[in-house]
Design an enzyme around this catalytic site. Structure first.
Site, mmCIF file in Angstrom:
data_model
loop_
_atom_site.group_PDB
_atom_site.id
_atom_site.type_symbol
_atom_site.label_atom_id
_atom_site.label_comp_id
_atom_site.label_asym_id
_atom_site.label_seq_id
_atom_site.Cartn_x
_atom_site.Cartn_y
_atom_site.Cartn_z
ATOM 1 C CB SER A 13 -0.897 0.097 1.294
ATOM 2 O OG SER A 13 -0.288 0.181 2.419
ATOM 3 C CE LYS A 32 -3.039 1.944 4.942
ATOM 4 N NZ LYS A 32 -2.644 1.326 3.756
#
Length: 808
Positions: A658, A701
């Site tokens: 990611s 996040k």
């Protein structure tokens, strides 16, 4: 074109409480059907309906998705429609006591049969002594002794008369019967006998030898007479015992006349009582020297004789209406297939058929057995013995050591019980796929998989069904009703747990726990209903209880222990985003990623991998961005660079791809010597063509970087870059949405690396023209020129090395 931040409406999918068609769950009928598990429901129904061999069920999915409740519901319905299976008992095997016999009785008859046989033992304990103390037995025994004595006396009388005819008397001495010389009916003394003429003595001696020979001939028949007497005595004992026991056993035989196996066993019991009546009376035991030892031995013989008549119920289904449903929480090998227990007697372990105990397979026989796969696999021998029972269609009780051939002591081998059971294993997907891959027998025995979904589509019908499910929880556990605002908050929480705005989590355990905890806050608030603020308070309390590590990491960032810049611009440095999981909580935190570039051989060094802190997926991401770099900038020749990428202040393993787009941005910045905005954080993976791909944990996040920015001070230009394909996953906290609505925080959705680099550097990425060069002054142009410079430097260094070698 400039990329605008996402509007607040795209950041969270709220549930409009006013649009709900009810005021509270008190108005709703509880939902008694599984929610969002249509696929699993179909599989469970199929497995239950299939009667063929091997169609057992494995229910896979995480805990909390309702596997157990759904399966229990369907099994209860199916069990009611099936006949109640018979009872199984173990009885003594009169042919081989080490192999107890298994008898099947009609449902509910095992316990009554046991009690009936116990009563028989009690009745025999009274009837047998009474019969042998009775007048009939005593008179028959007296007649037998009289007849035996008369016969002996007749033989002795013949010998006595013959002796008297020859002047001898038949006398009994310590040495036995013998003849003595006599005169006038009196035995002669030795002196008188010696005084007789020699001719007379010789004649008497001859007569004595003849008489002694006749006596010996008669005494040869004494053992025969004794044997006949004993046989006659046994016949009387058997006859009396049969007379005392037969009518008692006949009553039971009539009660169970429809069960041939029981009738046969009762016949063997009658024979055993008749043949071994001495043991039942305690008259055959001769063990020990002292009277106390003999008394103990006799008492033990009586106990053992009576025990042979007893019944050991293995299963009793009289209390069940329909097929049994057994849930075994501790599936060890003995708990599954049964065991043979032992007692200590005189320092040795002893056992018999009354110490045979059934297992879960016996109790579930004719019905359903539910096991947890993980516990089953962790119990030694349990899984293998379960498979063996399912393959053979019978349950054989054996100790683990006996099963695997390491037991040498003698023990019982109970007769196997025929098995007809449907086994349901509960476990996670990893366990199911591992067993399917590694164990061929598993696929043959568990042919049906019920795959429980973790999420469902968010529709009006699903929201209403969720509300009805919570109404059922409220009713069952006497909680406060939820009003429409409370339901709306729970729906939004379900969307957040699903990590997708258009879906709801199917993990009902999390939602029901949240409802219970919200009820607690409603009680503290003195509210009669659970409202939206109570649900919000419960969520915040959950996060606070397990948020110590999260708060410590934030504190270290704010204090500068962990360096994260949220302002300014830096070449070759960017804020990546990572998700941490501790217990039941997951949270995001920014991490500083840096890159350094120089002349080299076309290598991009992943420092994390070099020190074994980078996982394979992370390493794959680094290789992909290397391929992107070569595809875009090294069409006509090799790359002549050496770059190093590192997660600064990272002391644990880095896994996942990611951050591959983030690392690519840092690499482009280092090559182009263009600074990157530190007020932005980035997440997203990248392919070889520069497309930004979706990642997991996008909400955590974004919120992680937002928390850091709030703690260090919002500047109004901070934000996060996420993949455009992750927009549908956004279910952000309300404070993040509010900050974005106020323009103090921004979330950008990018589709390509070029869009991201434009935001991060303020430069146009630039396109390659027909002449093969990028737009002048663009980021790509700067990178290409820097790489060309690296190549020239590498060629010059290579030529200089070759020149030195030629000169030498």
């Amino acid at each position: 074109m400039p990329l605008d931040p996402l509007p607040p409406s795209a950041l969270r999918a709220p549930c409009d409480a006013d649009a709900l068609p009810f005021a509270s769950t008190a108005e709703l009928d509880p939902l008694d059907e599984p929610l969002g598990q249509e696929r699993a429901v179909e599989a469970v129904r199929f497995a239950i309906g299939m009667q063929n061999h091997g169609y057992n069920l494995f229910a896979l999915g995480p805990k909390g998705t309702g596997k157990m409740s759904l399966i229990n519901q369907f099994l209860a319905d199916a069990a009611r429609e099936r006949p109640t299976p018979g009872d199984w008992v173990y009885v003594h095997n009169f042919d081989d006591s080490a192999r107890p016999r298994a008898l099947c009785l009609p449902s509910g008859r095992a316990d009554s049969f046991r009690k009936r046989m116990d009563r028989l033992v009690e009745d025999l304990a009274v009837a047998l002594p009474a019969a042998f103390e009775g007048e009939e037995f005593q008179s028959r025994m007296k007649a037998l002794e009289t007849d035996h004595g008369r016969h002996q006396e007749e033989v002795m009388e013949i010998l006595r008369k013959k002796a008297e005819d020859h002047s001898f008397l038949l006398v009994r001495t310590e040495g036995g019967l013998t003849f003595a010389p006599a005169k006038d009916g009196e035995a002669l003394t030795p002196e008188a006998y010696n005084a007789l003429p020699e001719q007379t003595r010789e004649a008497m001696s001859a007569h004595m030898k003849a008489l002694q020979k006749d006596l010996e001939e008669s005494l040869k028949d004494v053992p025969k007479w004794e044997k006949e007497r004993r046989e006659a005595m046994k016949a009387i004992l058997r006859d009396v015992a049969r007379g005392a026991a037969e009518h008692l056993i006949e009553e039971i035989r009539w009660e169970y006349s429809q069960i041939p196996a029981v009738v046969s066993h009762l016949n063997r019991i009658l024979d055993d009582v008749v043949d071994n009546v001495g043991e039942f009376l305690g008259g055959d035991a001769e063990e020990g020297d002292s009277p106390a030892d003999r008394k103990k031995a006799k008492a033990h013989a009586v106990v053992q004789a009576r025990k042979r008549l007893k019944v050991n119920p293995l299963t009793t289904n009289g209390v069940n209406q329909g097929a049994p449903v057994v849930v075994e929480d501790n599936p060890t090998q003995p708990n599954l297939i049964g065991r043979v227990e032992h007692l200590v007697r005189f320092g040795a372990l002893t056992t018999d058929f009354t110490l045979v105990k059934g297992g879960a397979l016996h109790r579930a026989n004719g019905g359903f057995l539910v096991l947890e796969a993980r516990r089953l696999l962790l119990s030694p021998f349990a899984y293998e013995d379960l498979k063996r029972a399912l393959r053979a269609g019978q349950v054989k009780i054996e100790a683990p050591a006996q099963t695997h051939g390491v037991m040498t002591t003698i023990t019982l081998e109970p007769e196997p019980v025929p098995l007809d059971v449907k086994v349901i294993l509960l476990g996670d997907a990893e366990t199911y796929y591992l067993l399917s891959e590694a164990d061929p027998e598993f696929r043959e025995l568990f042919k049906v998989a019920a795959d429980f979904d973790t999420m469902m589509k968010r529709t009006d019908a699903a929201v209403l069904s969720l509300a009805r499910l919570l109404a059922g929880l409220v009713a069952r556990e006497s909680l406060r009703p939820l009003d429409r605002t409370g339901i709306a908050q729970l729906v939004e929480r379900a969307g957040r747990l699903a990590d997708e705005s258009g879906k709801l989590t199917a993990h009902m355990g999390s939602l029901t726990d949240l409802a219970r905890e919200a009820d607690y806050f409603a009680s503290k608030d003195g509210s009669e209903m659970i409202e939206g603020p109570h649900v919000i308070a419960a969520v915040e309390a959950q996060e606070r209880r397990e948020g110590r590590v999260r708060d410590l990491m934030l504190e270290e960032i704010v204090e500068g222990t962990i360096r994260v810049d949220t302002e300014g611009q830096v070449v070759g440095q960017i804020n990546g985003l990572a998700v941490y999981h501790f217990g039941r909580i997951g949270f995001g935190r920014p991490t500083r990623i840096t890159c350094a570039a120089r002349v080299g051989r076309g290598e991009v060094v992943d420092i994390e991998r070099e020190v074994d802190l980078g996982g394979p997926l992370h390493s794959k991401g680094v290789l992909i961005l290397t391929s992107f770099l070569a595809t875009r900038f090294a069409v006509d020749g090799p790359l002549s660079l050496s770059a190093s990428l590192v997660f600064e202040q990272s002391y644990g393993e880095i896994e996942g791809d990611s951050a591959s787009s983030t690392e690519l941005y840092a690499l482009l910045s280092a090559l182009g010597e263009v600074p990157i905005r530190q007020n932005l954080a980035v997440t997203g993976s990248v392919d070889q063509f520069g497309n930004v791909q979706p990642i997991g944990g996008v909400n955590e996040k974004v919120e992680g970087f937002f928390d850091v920015c709030v703690a260090k001070g919002l500047t109004g230009d901070q934000g996060v870059l996420i993949p455009r394909t992750n927009v549908r996953n956004l279910m952000l906290r309300q404070d993040v949405v509010d900050a974005c609505a106020a323009g103090t925080f921004h979330i950008y959705a990018v589709h390509t690396v070029d869009q991201g680099i434009r935001l991060l550097t303020g430069l146009e990425p630039g396109e390659r023209g027909r002449d093969g060069h990028f737009t002048k002054g663009s980021l790509n142009d700067r990178v290409a020129k820097r790489l060309d410079a690296f190549a020239r430097r590498a060629n010059r260094d290579h030529g200089e090395r070759n020149g030195r070698q030629t000169k030498v």
